[in-house]
Design a protein around this motif. Sequence first.
Motif, PDB file in Angstrom:
ATOM      1  N   VAL A 102       0.831  -1.195   0.188  1.00 17.35           N
ATOM      2  CA  VAL A 102      -0.060  -0.073   0.142  1.00 17.35           C
ATOM      3  C   VAL A 102       0.838   1.264   0.156  1.00 17.35           C
ATOM      4  CG1 VAL A 102      -1.682   1.380   1.270  1.00 17.35           C
ATOM      5  CG2 VAL A 102      -2.007  -1.228   0.958  1.00 17.35           C
ATOM      6  N   GLN A 103       1.803   1.146   0.946  1.00 21.20           N
ATOM      7  CA  GLN A 103       2.916   2.383   1.080  1.00 21.20           C
ATOM      8  C   GLN A 103       3.379   2.583  -0.326  1.00 21.20           C
ATOM      9  OE1 GLN A 103       5.416   3.629   4.355  1.00 21.20           O
ATOM     10  NE2 GLN A 103       7.110   2.843   2.886  1.00 21.20           N
ATOM     11  N   LEU A 104       4.033   1.385  -0.890  1.00 22.34           N
ATOM     12  CA  LEU A 104       4.717   1.551  -2.279  1.00 22.34           C
ATOM     13  C   LEU A 104       3.824   2.056  -3.291  1.00 22.34           C
ATOM     14  CD1 LEU A 104       7.297   0.683  -3.794  1.00 22.34           C
ATOM     15  CD2 LEU A 104       5.836  -1.078  -4.502  1.00 22.34           C
ATOM     16  N   ALA A 105       2.462   1.791  -3.501  1.00 28.39           N
ATOM     17  CA  ALA A 105       1.542   2.210  -4.404  1.00 28.39           C
ATOM     18  C   ALA A 105       1.570   3.559  -4.214  1.00 28.39           C
ATOM     19  CB  ALA A 105       0.282   1.631  -4.375  1.00 28.39           C
TER      20      ALA A 105
ATOM     21  N   GLU B 128      -0.347   7.349 -10.972  1.00 25.90           N
ATOM     22  CA  GLU B 128      -1.030   6.223 -11.593  1.00 25.90           C
ATOM     23  C   GLU B 128      -0.592   5.657 -12.902  1.00 25.90           C
ATOM     24  OE1 GLU B 128      -4.059   3.586 -11.188  1.00 25.90           O
ATOM     25  OE2 GLU B 128      -3.970   5.085  -9.939  1.00 25.90           O
ATOM     26  N   ASP B 129      -0.035   6.682 -13.538  1.00 23.58           N
ATOM     27  CA  ASP B 129       0.631   6.067 -14.953  1.00 23.58           C
ATOM     28  C   ASP B 129       2.052   5.698 -15.107  1.00 23.58           C
ATOM     29  OD1 ASP B 129       1.136   8.700 -14.893  1.00 23.58           O
ATOM     30  OD2 ASP B 129       0.479   9.331 -16.863  1.00 23.58           O
TER      31      ASP B 129
ATOM     32  N   GLY C 113       2.018   1.236 -14.859  1.00 23.01           N
ATOM     33  CA  GLY C 113       0.927   1.656 -14.300  1.00 23.01           C
ATOM     34  C   GLY C 113       1.370   1.099 -12.791  1.00 23.01           C
ATOM     35  N   ARG C 114       0.493   1.875 -11.895  1.00 22.46           N
ATOM     36  CA  ARG C 114       0.716   1.689 -10.389  1.00 22.46           C
ATOM     37  C   ARG C 114       0.430   0.194 -10.015  1.00 22.46           C
ATOM     38  NH1 ARG C 114      -2.719   5.710  -7.401  1.00 22.46           N
ATOM     39  NH2 ARG C 114      -0.899   7.252  -7.693  1.00 22.46           N
ATOM     40  N   GLU C 115      -0.560  -0.435 -10.517  1.00 18.60           N
ATOM     41  CA  GLU C 115      -1.018  -1.700 -10.361  1.00 18.60           C
ATOM     42  C   GLU C 115       0.008  -2.779 -10.776  1.00 18.60           C
ATOM     43  OE1 GLU C 115      -4.902  -3.063 -11.269  1.00 18.60           O
ATOM     44  OE2 GLU C 115      -5.899  -1.124 -10.735  1.00 18.60           O
ATOM     45  N   ALA C 116       0.487  -2.717 -11.941  1.00 18.54           N
ATOM     46  CA  ALA C 116       1.531  -3.578 -12.470  1.00 18.54           C
ATOM     47  C   ALA C 116       2.882  -3.315 -11.708  1.00 18.54           C
ATOM     48  CB  ALA C 116       1.707  -3.182 -13.911  1.00 18.54           C
ATOM     49  N   ILE C 117       3.045  -2.252 -11.291  1.00 18.58           N
ATOM     50  CA  ILE C 117       4.329  -2.067 -10.418  1.00 18.58           C
ATOM     51  C   ILE C 117       4.179  -2.742  -9.021  1.00 18.58           C
ATOM     52  CG2 ILE C 117       5.737  -0.275  -9.042  1.00 18.58           C
ATOM     53  CD1 ILE C 117       4.889   1.594 -11.258  1.00 18.58           C
ATOM     54  N   VAL C 118       3.173  -2.649  -8.531  1.00 18.52           N
ATOM     55  CA  VAL C 118       3.072  -3.396  -7.100  1.00 18.52           C
ATOM     56  C   VAL C 118       3.013  -4.907  -7.476  1.00 18.52           C
ATOM     57  CG1 VAL C 118       1.422  -3.754  -5.276  1.00 18.52           C
ATOM     58  CG2 VAL C 118       1.731  -1.343  -6.128  1.00 18.52           C
TER      59      VAL C 118
END
Length: 138
Positions: A27-30, A35-36, A48-53
């Motif tokens: 959560v902190q990492l995100a 967002e992009d 993208g943020r989701e792919a990074i996490v």
Amino acid sequence: MSASTPHQEIRALACRYAQSVDRRDWVQLAGLFTEDAVVEGPGFTMPGREAIVAGMRQIEQYRATQHHVHNQLVEVEGAAANAETYCVANHIYARDGVEHKLDWGIRYQDNLVFQDGKWLFSRRTLLLDWAQDLPLKG
């Protein structure tokens, strides 16, 4: 006490990144990325943020990690900045019943933006300068 400078805030952002990864605080990492944002390195791109996490969760294969943030040079121009951050990343894992330590010498090439009152990574490129993988003793 004086307010922090953009350079100090960007240094703290790099340290929070290391802390997030080592503590597995996704959560902190995100919250450290736009967002992009894009993270890329040898053989991978996470757009993208989701792919990074999701991509960074691969680090869970290691029993423990420590990312040590070292030299950092920052250039700020208004609400945008570029930084180069040196890091040594230690990864502990078992192979054939023996604990090993994989070390990486990293230079992060970062693009950052000041958004919603804080500095965020918009692009983080990992350059791997060297690696060593040795049995862990002690």
